[in-house]
Design an enzyme around this catalytic site. Structure first.
Site, PDB file in Angstrom:
ATOM      1  N   ASP A   1     129.105  55.879 -46.450  1.00  0.00           N
ATOM      2  CA  ASP A   1     128.593  55.920 -45.075  1.00  0.00           C
ATOM      3  C   ASP A   1     127.232  55.237 -45.048  1.00  0.00           C
ATOM      4  OD1 ASP A   1     130.763  57.348 -44.022  1.00  0.00           O
ATOM      5  OD2 ASP A   1     129.834  59.286 -44.424  1.00  0.00           O
TER       6      ASP A   1
ATOM      7  N   ASP B   1     135.041  55.317 -39.519  1.00  0.00           N
ATOM      8  CA  ASP B   1     134.779  56.474 -38.651  1.00  0.00           C
ATOM      9  C   ASP B   1     134.699  56.046 -37.189  1.00  0.00           C
ATOM     10  OD1 ASP B   1     134.592  58.059 -40.949  1.00  0.00           O
ATOM     11  OD2 ASP B   1     132.406  57.873 -41.045  1.00  0.00           O
TER      12      ASP B   1
END
Length: 172
Positions: A121, A137
């Site tokens: 991330d 995401d």
């Protein structure tokens, strides 16, 4: 667009391109952000910050790799089923596109979990201290949000009941 999304090769190609974009951005995050201070885009608002996420959204279920892999497989099977049985009417092409986005997001994060045991991330909205996230995401979150809006405000009940009939022209 509907004609392209009604063909398995179109779905596969778009999914491949979206997953490739996700994996490329994660590769850049590893190369340029890992072990570095955050790269500030807008001070106090938005930055690129490397994170190895072994959990799910908002950091829940840390270290539950088998659970995530099992859940990912279930999502992939469900999306494949929906795409295979979905009506080919032009009216449903937004739902096909959403399904491809969710499929791509699931694949993108599953690749990380299989290869690395965690998800890379790197997007961080510091202003609201939003959890750090990635391109996959975004596919899943935006796709799900648009799906909810379409189901609540765009499609009529009778259209939704026809959704999985596989009827209709694919040359729209």
């Amino acid at each position: 667009m509907n004609r392209f999304l009604c063909r398995p090769v179109g779905i596969a190609l778009l999914t491949f391109l979206l997953v490739a974009l996700d994996q490329a951005t994660k590769g850049m995050a590893v190369q340029y952000l890992k072990g570095q201070d955050p790269f500030v885009i807008w001070k106090g608002v938005f930055e690129f910050r490397y994170l190895e996420n072994r959990g799910a959204a908002f950091g829940i279920f840390q270290g539950q790799r088998v659970f995530f892999l099992f859940t990912g497989v279930i999502v992939l099977i469900a999306v494949f089923y929906v795409l295979r049985h979905m009506s080919r009417e032009a009216r449903y092409w937004p739902l096909r596109l959403i399904a491809v986005g969710i499929l791509s997001g699931a694949w993108g994060n599953m690749i990380d979990r299989l290869r690395l045991s965690y998800v890379v991330d790197f997007f961080y909205f510091k202003l609201i201290d939003f959890p750090i996230f990635n391109v996959a995401d975004i596919y899943v979150s935006v796709g799900t949000a648009v799906l909810v809006v379409l189901v609540l405000f765009y499609y009529k009940d009778e259209e939704l009941s026809r959704l999985l009939t596989k009827k209709g022209s694919d040359n729209s």
